[in-house]
Every structure is written in structure tokens, then in C-alpha cells.
Design a protein around this motif. Sequence first.
Motif, PDB file in Angstrom:
ATOM      1  N   PRO A 258       0.845  -1.201   0.000  1.00  0.00           N
ATOM      2  CA  PRO A 258       0.000   0.000   0.000  1.00  0.00           C
ATOM      3  C   PRO A 258       0.876   1.246   0.000  1.00  0.00           C
ATOM      4  O   PRO A 258       1.899   1.306   0.697  1.00  0.00           O
ATOM      5  N   HIS A 259       0.488   2.226  -0.797  1.00  0.00           N
ATOM      6  CA  HIS A 259       1.256   3.474  -0.854  1.00  0.00           C
ATOM      7  C   HIS A 259       0.315   4.603  -1.239  1.00  0.00           C
ATOM      8  O   HIS A 259      -0.730   4.386  -1.853  1.00  0.00           O
ATOM      9  N   SER A 260       0.698   5.803  -0.874  1.00  0.00           N
ATOM     10  CA  SER A 260      -0.186   6.955  -1.038  1.00  0.00           C
ATOM     11  C   SER A 260       0.647   8.205  -1.297  1.00  0.00           C
ATOM     12  O   SER A 260       1.832   8.252  -0.971  1.00  0.00           O
ATOM     13  N   GLY A 261      -0.010   9.206  -1.864  1.00  0.00           N
ATOM     14  CA  GLY A 261       0.678  10.458  -2.111  1.00  0.00           C
ATOM     15  C   GLY A 261      -0.280  11.577  -2.452  1.00  0.00           C
ATOM     16  O   GLY A 261      -1.491  11.366  -2.564  1.00  0.00           O
ATOM     17  N   PHE A 262       0.272  12.766  -2.617  1.00  0.00           N
ATOM     18  CA  PHE A 262      -0.555  13.904  -2.997  1.00  0.00           C
ATOM     19  C   PHE A 262       0.268  14.879  -3.812  1.00  0.00           C
ATOM     20  O   PHE A 262       1.505  14.825  -3.856  1.00  0.00           O
ATOM     21  N   GLY A 263      -0.425  15.778  -4.486  1.00  0.00           N
ATOM     22  CA  GLY A 263       0.215  16.852  -5.221  1.00  0.00           C
ATOM     23  C   GLY A 263      -0.284  18.191  -4.704  1.00  0.00           C
ATOM     24  O   GLY A 263      -1.480  18.354  -4.417  1.00  0.00           O
ATOM     25  N   MET A 264       0.624  19.151  -4.573  1.00  0.00           N
ATOM     26  CA  MET A 264       0.266  20.491  -4.131  1.00  0.00           C
ATOM     27  C   MET A 264       0.632  21.490  -5.213  1.00  0.00           C
ATOM     28  O   MET A 264       1.785  21.561  -5.639  1.00  0.00           O
ATOM     29  N   GLY A 265      -0.360  22.239  -5.685  1.00  0.00           N
ATOM     30  CA  GLY A 265      -0.122  23.267  -6.682  1.00  0.00           C
ATOM     31  C   GLY A 265       0.526  24.491  -6.052  1.00  0.00           C
ATOM     32  O   GLY A 265      -0.090  25.160  -5.205  1.00  0.00           O
ATOM     33  N   VAL A 266       1.758  24.770  -6.435  1.00  0.00           N
ATOM     34  CA  VAL A 266       2.527  25.838  -5.780  1.00  0.00           C
ATOM     35  C   VAL A 266       1.864  27.194  -5.972  1.00  0.00           C
ATOM     36  O   VAL A 266       1.720  27.977  -5.021  1.00  0.00           O
ATOM     37  N   GLU A 267       1.457  27.508  -7.202  1.00  0.00           N
ATOM     38  CA  GLU A 267       0.898  28.844  -7.465  1.00  0.00           C
ATOM     39  C   GLU A 267      -0.393  29.083  -6.690  1.00  0.00           C
ATOM     40  O   GLU A 267      -0.638  30.197  -6.196  1.00  0.00           O
ATOM     41  N   ARG A 268      -1.228  28.058  -6.565  1.00  0.00           N
ATOM     42  CA  ARG A 268      -2.465  28.246  -5.797  1.00  0.00           C
ATOM     43  C   ARG A 268      -2.171  28.484  -4.327  1.00  0.00           C
ATOM     44  O   ARG A 268      -2.840  29.296  -3.666  1.00  0.00           O
ATOM     45  N   VAL A 269      -1.175  27.797  -3.791  1.00  0.00           N
ATOM     46  CA  VAL A 269      -0.823  27.994  -2.386  1.00  0.00           C
ATOM     47  C   VAL A 269      -0.231  29.386  -2.172  1.00  0.00           C
ATOM     48  O   VAL A 269      -0.541  30.061  -1.184  1.00  0.00           O
ATOM     49  N   VAL A 270       0.594  29.833  -3.109  1.00  0.00           N
ATOM     50  CA  VAL A 270       1.140  31.186  -3.018  1.00  0.00           C
ATOM     51  C   VAL A 270       0.010  32.216  -3.058  1.00  0.00           C
ATOM     52  O   VAL A 270      -0.010  33.177  -2.271  1.00  0.00           O
ATOM     53  N   ALA A 271      -0.957  32.018  -3.979  1.00  0.00           N
ATOM     54  CA  ALA A 271      -2.086  32.944  -4.076  1.00  0.00           C
ATOM     55  C   ALA A 271      -2.860  33.002  -2.769  1.00  0.00           C
ATOM     56  O   ALA A 271      -3.220  34.087  -2.280  1.00  0.00           O
ATOM     57  N   TRP A 272      -3.110  31.835  -2.186  1.00  0.00           N
ATOM     58  CA  TRP A 272      -3.876  31.773  -0.937  1.00  0.00           C
ATOM     59  C   TRP A 272      -3.131  32.433   0.217  1.00  0.00           C
ATOM     60  O   TRP A 272      -3.671  33.306   0.906  1.00  0.00           O
ATOM     61  N   ILE A 273      -1.875  32.043   0.429  1.00  0.00           N
ATOM     62  CA  ILE A 273      -1.130  32.575   1.568  1.00  0.00           C
ATOM     63  C   ILE A 273      -0.922  34.084   1.437  1.00  0.00           C
ATOM     64  O   ILE A 273      -1.021  34.825   2.420  1.00  0.00           O
ATOM     65  N   CYS A 274      -0.689  34.549   0.222  1.00  0.00           N
ATOM     66  CA  CYS A 274      -0.425  35.978   0.015  1.00  0.00           C
ATOM     67  C   CYS A 274      -1.695  36.797  -0.197  1.00  0.00           C
ATOM     68  O   CYS A 274      -1.625  38.032  -0.247  1.00  0.00           O
ATOM     69  N   GLY A 275      -2.832  36.143  -0.334  1.00  0.00           N
ATOM     70  CA  GLY A 275      -4.083  36.871  -0.545  1.00  0.00           C
ATOM     71  C   GLY A 275      -4.168  37.507  -1.915  1.00  0.00           C
ATOM     72  O   GLY A 275      -4.735  38.600  -2.075  1.00  0.00           O
ATOM     73  N   ILE A 276      -3.638  36.833  -2.936  1.00  0.00           N
ATOM     74  CA  ILE A 276      -3.630  37.358  -4.305  1.00  0.00           C
ATOM     75  C   ILE A 276      -4.898  36.924  -5.032  1.00  0.00           C
ATOM     76  O   ILE A 276      -5.305  35.770  -4.954  1.00  0.00           O
ATOM     77  N   ASP A 277      -5.500  37.852  -5.759  1.00  0.00           N
ATOM     78  CA  ASP A 277      -6.796  37.581  -6.386  1.00  0.00           C
ATOM     79  C   ASP A 277      -6.719  36.579  -7.527  1.00  0.00           C
ATOM     80  O   ASP A 277      -7.632  35.774  -7.701  1.00  0.00           O
ATOM     81  N   HIS A 278      -5.661  36.639  -8.328  1.00  0.00           N
ATOM     82  CA  HIS A 278      -5.586  35.779  -9.521  1.00  0.00           C
ATOM     83  C   HIS A 278      -4.260  35.027  -9.529  1.00  0.00           C
ATOM     84  O   HIS A 278      -3.196  35.609  -9.277  1.00  0.00           O
ATOM     85  N   VAL A 279      -4.332  33.728  -9.855  1.00  0.00           N
ATOM     86  CA  VAL A 279      -3.144  32.882  -9.815  1.00  0.00           C
ATOM     87  C   VAL A 279      -2.075  33.341 -10.818  1.00  0.00           C
ATOM     88  O   VAL A 279      -0.890  33.063 -10.641  1.00  0.00           O
ATOM     89  N   ARG A 280      -2.477  34.082 -11.851  1.00  0.00           N
ATOM     90  CA  ARG A 280      -1.492  34.548 -12.837  1.00  0.00           C
ATOM     91  C   ARG A 280      -0.478  35.501 -12.202  1.00  0.00           C
ATOM     92  O   ARG A 280       0.629  35.677 -12.714  1.00  0.00           O
ATOM     93  N   GLU A 281      -0.836  36.129 -11.080  1.00  0.00           N
ATOM     94  CA  GLU A 281       0.056  37.071 -10.427  1.00  0.00           C
ATOM     95  C   GLU A 281       1.095  36.391  -9.543  1.00  0.00           C
ATOM     96  O   GLU A 281       1.938  37.051  -8.934  1.00  0.00           O
ATOM     97  N   THR A 282       1.059  35.055  -9.477  1.00  0.00           N
ATOM     98  CA  THR A 282       1.988  34.327  -8.622  1.00  0.00           C
ATOM     99  C   THR A 282       3.198  33.790  -9.389  1.00  0.00           C
ATOM    100  O   THR A 282       4.091  33.191  -8.789  1.00  0.00           O
ATOM    101  N   ILE A 283       3.251  33.995 -10.692  1.00  0.00           N
ATOM    102  CA  ILE A 283       4.339  33.464 -11.502  1.00  0.00           C
ATOM    103  C   ILE A 283       4.722  34.519 -12.537  1.00  0.00           C
ATOM    104  O   ILE A 283       3.874  35.282 -13.023  1.00  0.00           O
ATOM    105  N   ALA A 284       6.002  34.581 -12.870  1.00  0.00           N
ATOM    106  CA  ALA A 284       6.497  35.668 -13.718  1.00  0.00           C
ATOM    107  C   ALA A 284       5.911  35.631 -15.129  1.00  0.00           C
ATOM    108  O   ALA A 284       5.580  36.679 -15.696  1.00  0.00           O
ATOM    109  N   PHE A 285       5.790  34.436 -15.699  1.00  0.00           N
ATOM    110  CA  PHE A 285       5.315  34.309 -17.078  1.00  0.00           C
ATOM    111  C   PHE A 285       4.165  33.306 -17.139  1.00  0.00           C
ATOM    112  O   PHE A 285       4.361  32.138 -17.490  1.00  0.00           O
TER     113      PHE A 285
END
Length: 294
Positions: A258-285
Motif C-alpha cells: 500500500p502506498h499513497s501520495g498527494f500533489g500540491m499546486g505551488v501557485e495556488r498555495v502562493v495565491a492563498w497565503i499571500c491573498g492574491i486575487d488571480h493565480v497569474r500574479e503568482t508566476i512571472a510568465f
Amino acid sequence: IIKACRDFLDDGGFTLVDTPIITPAACEGTTTLFGLDYFEEKAYLTQSGQLYNEAACMSVGKTYCFGPTFRAEKSKTRRHLTEFWMIEPEVAFADLDDIMDLAQEYLCAIVQRVLTERREELKVLERDIAVLEKVQSPFPHISYHEAFDILEKEGTQTPRGSDFGGTDETIISSQFDRPVIVHRYPAAIKAFYMQPDRENPELALCMDILAPEGYGEIIGGSQRIHDYDLLSERIEEHHLPREAFQWYLDLRKYGSVPHSGFGMGVERVVAWICGIDHVRETIAFPRMLHRMYP
């Protein structure tokens, strides 16, 4: 935030393994693949490093990958990018409960690290720090059907048995003051590799973590199928090309665990923690449905 993510895993004994960006098969569904020609063979940009992580964790026990992933989703929302970065841990001898505990501990550690070391930057961003200070264990745990009870009370038009839309996730998460874990979705709407619940095989042993304040899913994970015959059946049921997944099946041919795992979207977490309205603002390009330049 990325440094906090990686330090947590490195300190926890996880081994970083680079997984390929060019792959022969889908991981999260065949409808969101970017295809390419690979020396006269069909190949795709990776949707996730998970399948390769499953191979690696059988060797090192606890592994993770960190890199770009690609989803050809025709979504025009503040939460979606077609190219984004994920951190994906995978653990041998772990079940759904283990991975929910890990994901909860992981998020709490990241938020606390940011609050400790980057409080001034959060103030510059005018982030409500009191909201982040509530991100502590334990997170609420609710089943898919309990989540739908909430939605139906709020008058949702989404039929029970369907996956949640962005509005649904916002309604569910608004009931709580910290991230909420929703677990055991219908197997029919989830990926082929998810282990069915022994008590109710129509449910998958999977979970999503929904961030508060309307930021939606930030982590998705599951217990993986470790039985060769069952995985073979699932590949057939999902009409996936067996030859592309034969190596993945072979991982279980002579026994697995038995094995398990997960994936975490970095840009969404950055948006949430920083309170950013749109995920496009969390990455340069940012790469979005109608944006490929610059």
C-alpha cells in the motif's frame, strides 16, 4: 514558500527524485493532455510526476518531485494555469489516513514558516494575517457526501455524484475558518489509479484540501491501487492504452505494498497565503488559455 515546502520534506527523510516532463501516457485524464511528436512516436507533456514517484518510493520509501506540470484545461478562472508547478510527495506503506495527516502537517508547517520569516512582506501585501494564524491542526475532515449536504442546503445546481466546481468549493470552504479536507469521492469521477474503499467500493480512498476564502483545491491525493489485477481492470474500464501503462502495471507484477501520495499546486498555495486575487500574479510568465506570450 517553496523553500519551506522542500525543507519540510527534506527534514522528514524524503528523497527528491526528478520525474520526466515528456511521458508516454496520461496520469490525470486523457482530455487535458498536450501532445507532441517524439521521434515519430506520440508523447505528452506531463500532468503529474505521480506514476514515476510510485516507482521511486518502492526504492527509497519516501520520495517527492518538484517541477512543472501541464494541463490542457479550457478553463478561464482565477485559479487555473495551463503550466504550473507542483510538489508531489509519495510514501510507501501509507494509507489514506496517513497521507491526510501528512498533508495537514505539511500545510501548517508552510504557513507557520511564512508567518515567522515573512510577516513584513505579508503586511506589504495587505494580507489579513489573522486568517493565516488560524491555520492549525486539526483540519476539519468531511466526506464527499457530507460536503454535498452543505451544497444542497445552499441550493447548489450541481448534481450529487458530480465533481465540485469552483463555486461549490467556495461554498464548502466558507463553512470553516481553516482548510478543510474532503475525502472519499465517488470512484467514477476520479482517476483510474485510486484505491477503492473496502467498505464501499463505489468510493475512492482519495482526498482534496480546500483552502478558505474561495481559493479552492490546493492539494489532491489518494491511496494508490497496489493490486495488479485490480489496476489492470481499471485501465481497461477507463479505455486507456495498456501498452503505455505496462511499465506501471509491472511495478505490481511480483507484489507491491500500500502506498499513497498527494500533489500540491505551488501557485495556488502562493495565491492563498499571500491573498492574491488571480493565480497569474503568482508566476512571472503565466500560461493561460489565451496567453502564451511573453
